[in-house]
Design a protein around this motif. Structure first.
Motif, PDB file in Angstrom:
ATOM      1  N   GLU A   1       0.831  -1.193   0.000  1.00 28.77           N
ATOM      2  CA  GLU A   1       0.000   0.000   0.000  1.00 28.77           C
ATOM      3  C   GLU A   1       0.876   1.256   0.000  1.00 28.77           C
ATOM      4  O   GLU A   1       0.650   2.180   0.780  1.00 28.77           O
ATOM      5  CB  GLU A   1      -0.954  -0.021   1.197  1.00 28.77           C
ATOM      6  CG  GLU A   1      -1.913  -1.207   1.169  1.00 28.77           C
ATOM      7  CD  GLU A   1      -2.857  -1.213   2.356  1.00 28.77           C
ATOM      8  OE1 GLU A   1      -2.719  -0.331   3.234  1.00 28.77           O
ATOM      9  OE2 GLU A   1      -3.728  -2.085   2.401  1.00 28.77           O
ATOM     10  N   GLU A   2       1.885   1.266  -0.856  1.00 35.02           N
ATOM     11  CA  GLU A   2       2.766   2.430  -0.934  1.00 35.02           C
ATOM     12  C   GLU A   2       2.021   3.632  -1.485  1.00 35.02           C
ATOM     13  O   GLU A   2       1.149   3.498  -2.345  1.00 35.02           O
ATOM     14  CB  GLU A   2       3.966   2.113  -1.833  1.00 35.02           C
ATOM     15  CG  GLU A   2       4.851   0.996  -1.289  1.00 35.02           C
ATOM     16  CD  GLU A   2       5.892   0.554  -2.305  1.00 35.02           C
ATOM     17  OE1 GLU A   2       5.704   0.832  -3.500  1.00 35.02           O
ATOM     18  OE2 GLU A   2       6.877  -0.082  -1.912  1.00 35.02           O
ATOM     19  N   GLU A   3       2.356   4.811  -0.983  1.00 34.64           N
ATOM     20  CA  GLU A   3       1.764   6.049  -1.513  1.00 34.64           C
ATOM     21  C   GLU A   3       2.179   6.202  -2.973  1.00 34.64           C
ATOM     22  O   GLU A   3       3.349   6.032  -3.328  1.00 34.64           O
ATOM     23  CB  GLU A   3       2.256   7.249  -0.698  1.00 34.64           C
ATOM     24  CG  GLU A   3       1.648   8.567  -1.085  1.00 34.64           C
ATOM     25  CD  GLU A   3       0.226   8.741  -0.617  1.00 34.64           C
ATOM     26  OE1 GLU A   3      -0.432   9.700  -1.045  1.00 34.64           O
ATOM     27  OE2 GLU A   3      -0.239   7.913   0.207  1.00 34.64           O
ATOM     28  N   LYS A   4       1.223   6.542  -3.808  1.00 31.78           N
ATOM     29  CA  LYS A   4       1.495   6.728  -5.229  1.00 31.78           C
ATOM     30  C   LYS A   4       1.516   8.215  -5.549  1.00 31.78           C
ATOM     31  O   LYS A   4       0.524   8.912  -5.347  1.00 31.78           O
ATOM     32  CB  LYS A   4       0.441   6.006  -6.072  1.00 31.78           C
ATOM     33  CG  LYS A   4       0.452   4.496  -5.879  1.00 31.78           C
ATOM     34  CD  LYS A   4      -0.611   3.823  -6.734  1.00 31.78           C
ATOM     35  CE  LYS A   4      -0.579   2.310  -6.539  1.00 31.78           C
ATOM     36  NZ  LYS A   4      -1.602   1.620  -7.364  1.00 31.78           N
ATOM     37  N   LEU A   5       2.672   8.693  -6.029  1.00 25.60           N
ATOM     38  CA  LEU A   5       2.850  10.113  -6.310  1.00 25.60           C
ATOM     39  C   LEU A   5       2.827  10.334  -7.818  1.00 25.60           C
ATOM     40  O   LEU A   5       3.694   9.847  -8.539  1.00 25.60           O
ATOM     41  CB  LEU A   5       4.185  10.596  -5.738  1.00 25.60           C
ATOM     42  CG  LEU A   5       4.437  10.285  -4.249  1.00 25.60           C
ATOM     43  CD1 LEU A   5       5.807  10.792  -3.835  1.00 25.60           C
ATOM     44  CD2 LEU A   5       3.349  10.897  -3.382  1.00 25.60           C
ATOM     45  N   PRO A   6       1.836  11.054  -8.334  1.00 26.53           N
ATOM     46  CA  PRO A   6       1.729  11.267  -9.780  1.00 26.53           C
ATOM     47  C   PRO A   6       2.948  11.994 -10.345  1.00 26.53           C
ATOM     48  O   PRO A   6       3.547  12.850  -9.684  1.00 26.53           O
ATOM     49  CB  PRO A   6       0.469  12.133  -9.914  1.00 26.53           C
ATOM     50  CG  PRO A   6      -0.303  11.879  -8.663  1.00 26.53           C
ATOM     51  CD  PRO A   6       0.727  11.670  -7.590  1.00 26.53           C
ATOM     52  N   GLU A  70       3.298   6.574 -11.826  1.00 27.23           N
ATOM     53  CA  GLU A  70       3.399   7.126 -10.478  1.00 27.23           C
ATOM     54  C   GLU A  70       4.671   6.635  -9.793  1.00 27.23           C
ATOM     55  O   GLU A  70       5.103   5.514  -9.982  1.00 27.23           O
ATOM     56  CB  GLU A  70       2.173   6.705  -9.665  1.00 27.23           C
ATOM     57  CG  GLU A  70       0.869   7.254 -10.214  1.00 27.23           C
ATOM     58  CD  GLU A  70      -0.343   6.525  -9.696  1.00 27.23           C
ATOM     59  OE1 GLU A  70      -1.351   7.194  -9.391  1.00 27.23           O
ATOM     60  OE2 GLU A  70      -0.285   5.283  -9.602  1.00 27.23           O
ATOM     61  N   SER A  71       5.243   7.512  -8.992  1.00 31.11           N
ATOM     62  CA  SER A  71       6.411   7.152  -8.188  1.00 31.11           C
ATOM     63  C   SER A  71       5.900   6.586  -6.864  1.00 31.11           C
ATOM     64  O   SER A  71       4.938   7.094  -6.286  1.00 31.11           O
ATOM     65  CB  SER A  71       7.272   8.392  -7.947  1.00 31.11           C
ATOM     66  OG  SER A  71       8.379   8.092  -7.130  1.00 31.11           O
ATOM     67  N   GLN A  72       6.556   5.513  -6.379  1.00 31.79           N
ATOM     68  CA  GLN A  72       6.085   4.863  -5.153  1.00 31.79           C
ATOM     69  C   GLN A  72       7.241   4.662  -4.168  1.00 31.79           C
ATOM     70  O   GLN A  72       7.855   3.597  -4.125  1.00 31.79           O
ATOM     71  CB  GLN A  72       5.432   3.522  -5.477  1.00 31.79           C
ATOM     72  CG  GLN A  72       4.205   3.639  -6.376  1.00 31.79           C
ATOM     73  CD  GLN A  72       3.535   2.289  -6.610  1.00 31.79           C
ATOM     74  OE1 GLN A  72       3.174   1.595  -5.672  1.00 31.79           O
ATOM     75  NE2 GLN A  72       3.373   1.927  -7.871  1.00 31.79           N
ATOM     76  N   PRO A  73       7.561   5.698  -3.382  1.00 35.22           N
ATOM     77  CA  PRO A  73       8.604   5.521  -2.373  1.00 35.22           C
ATOM     78  C   PRO A  73       8.179   4.476  -1.352  1.00 35.22           C
ATOM     79  O   PRO A  73       6.985   4.280  -1.101  1.00 35.22           O
ATOM     80  CB  PRO A  73       8.722   6.914  -1.736  1.00 35.22           C
ATOM     81  CG  PRO A  73       7.397   7.566  -1.996  1.00 35.22           C
ATOM     82  CD  PRO A  73       6.941   7.035  -3.320  1.00 35.22           C
ATOM     83  N   ASP A  74       9.142   3.789  -0.755  1.00 33.17           N
ATOM     84  CA  ASP A  74       8.827   2.753   0.226  1.00 33.17           C
ATOM     85  C   ASP A  74       8.189   3.334   1.481  1.00 33.17           C
ATOM     86  O   ASP A  74       7.373   2.682   2.137  1.00 33.17           O
ATOM     87  CB  ASP A  74      10.097   1.977   0.595  1.00 33.17           C
ATOM     88  CG  ASP A  74      10.599   1.133  -0.565  1.00 33.17           C
ATOM     89  OD1 ASP A  74       9.773   0.442  -1.193  1.00 33.17           O
ATOM     90  OD2 ASP A  74      11.799   1.179  -0.864  1.00 33.17           O
ATOM     91  N   VAL A  75       8.592   4.558   1.837  1.00 33.21           N
ATOM     92  CA  VAL A  75       7.995   5.250   2.976  1.00 33.21           C
ATOM     93  C   VAL A  75       7.627   6.663   2.550  1.00 33.21           C
ATOM     94  O   VAL A  75       8.422   7.361   1.906  1.00 33.21           O
ATOM     95  CB  VAL A  75       8.971   5.321   4.176  1.00 33.21           C
ATOM     96  CG1 VAL A  75       8.339   6.078   5.346  1.00 33.21           C
ATOM     97  CG2 VAL A  75       9.401   3.926   4.615  1.00 33.21           C
ATOM     98  N   THR A 201      13.861  -9.489   3.678  1.00 34.48           N
ATOM     99  CA  THR A 201      13.452  -8.505   2.688  1.00 34.48           C
ATOM    100  C   THR A 201      12.852  -7.328   3.415  1.00 34.48           C
ATOM    101  O   THR A 201      12.688  -7.335   4.638  1.00 34.48           O
ATOM    102  CB  THR A 201      12.414  -9.095   1.708  1.00 34.48           C
ATOM    103  OG1 THR A 201      11.213  -9.375   2.437  1.00 34.48           O
ATOM    104  CG2 THR A 201      12.908 -10.365   1.060  1.00 34.48           C
ATOM    105  N   ASP A 202      12.510  -6.269   2.662  1.00 38.05           N
ATOM    106  CA  ASP A 202      11.965  -5.074   3.295  1.00 38.05           C
ATOM    107  C   ASP A 202      10.453  -5.158   3.491  1.00 38.05           C
ATOM    108  O   ASP A 202       9.808  -4.201   3.851  1.00 38.05           O
ATOM    109  CB  ASP A 202      12.324  -3.805   2.501  1.00 38.05           C
ATOM    110  CG  ASP A 202      11.840  -3.864   1.081  1.00 38.05           C
ATOM    111  OD1 ASP A 202      11.164  -4.845   0.727  1.00 38.05           O
ATOM    112  OD2 ASP A 202      12.143  -2.932   0.315  1.00 38.05           O
ATOM    113  N   ARG A 203       9.885  -6.336   3.273  1.00 38.27           N
ATOM    114  CA  ARG A 203       8.459  -6.541   3.521  1.00 38.27           C
ATOM    115  C   ARG A 203       8.298  -7.814   4.354  1.00 38.27           C
ATOM    116  O   ARG A 203       8.581  -8.907   3.894  1.00 38.27           O
ATOM    117  CB  ARG A 203       7.694  -6.657   2.205  1.00 38.27           C
ATOM    118  CG  ARG A 203       6.189  -6.570   2.368  1.00 38.27           C
ATOM    119  CD  ARG A 203       5.531  -6.677   1.015  1.00 38.27           C
ATOM    120  NE  ARG A 203       5.948  -5.613   0.116  1.00 38.27           N
ATOM    121  CZ  ARG A 203       5.392  -4.390   0.104  1.00 38.27           C
ATOM    122  NH1 ARG A 203       4.431  -4.120   0.930  1.00 38.27           N
ATOM    123  NH2 ARG A 203       5.815  -3.491  -0.748  1.00 38.27           N
TER     124      ARG A 203
END
Length: 207
Positions: A1-6, A70-75, A201-203
């Motif tokens: 559920e990473e934030e999606k940045l247009p 969209e860009s999806q940073p991990d945090v 892993t990171d998840r």
């Protein structure tokens, strides 16, 4: 559920006005989209003009003219006065520096660029969290080099061609560097974080 940045509209517009072949992969799995993109790559003024119009008004939901998703940073952290984007690396040994349509679009600058677009006067910060060596909290030399390279003039220019020089400088100044998972666990040990308990892993795996 990473934030999606247009992606910034200014970047999408810049790419449309600068036709190029994809760095990797095919034009599209949809033949009609592939045909339009082929015409665009060939320099069709009609296709370029159409792409710009679609950015402003797209009643039919066309997609051929969108050359960055969209860009999806991990945090993604947003407060009343700041925005923080973090890219976490565990198994990767180097940062991502390309997208399908841009040979020099650095992942961290991409995250910051997208966050900058929606900041509304807030301060923006971005950094990497990477794997250290053994139990050491120190950042590996390779990642120190990658961090330096992230804000090199070449990386900033190739990643942010749609931005003015002042904006490029502002966005690159938002990058504050790189730390390690070991350091994060050490500094937040009072919250129960232990390096030895982290997953591979990171998840984390489902319980």
């Amino acid at each position: 559920e990473e934030e999606k940045l247009p992606a910034p509209v200014s970047l999408l517009s810049w790419i449309i006005n600068h036709p190029r072949k994809p760095v990797s992969g095919n034009l599209s799995s949809d033949p009609s989209v592939a045909k339009k993109r082929q015409e665009w790559i060939a320099g069709s003024k009609d296709r370029i003009d159409e792409g710009i119009r679609l950015l402003q008004h797209n009643p039919t939901g066309e997609m051929w003219h969108l050359f960055e998703g969209e860009s999806q940073p991990d945090v993604f952290i947003e407060t009343d006065n700041l925005v923080v984007v973090i890219e976490g690396k565990r198994t990767e040994r180097h940062p991502t520096t390309t997208t399908k349509w841009m040979a020099g679009r650095h992942q961290m600058l991409r995250h910051i660029d997208c966050a900058w677009e929606r900041r509304k006067g807030k301060s923006v910060f971005g950094f990497f969290i990477v794997e250290g060596i053994g139990d050491s909290c120190d950042v590996p030399a390779a990642w120190l080099g990658f961090a330096k390279g992230t804000i090199s003039p070449e990386a900033v220019t190739s990643s942010l061609p749609h931005r003015s020089q002042a904006e490029q400088e502002g966005i690159s100044s938002c990058f504050i560097g790189v730390t390690t998972w070991q350091r994060v666990c050490h500094d937040f040990a009072d919250f129960g974080l232990k390096w030895s308990d982290l997953p591979d892993t990171d998840r984390a795996a489902s319980p």
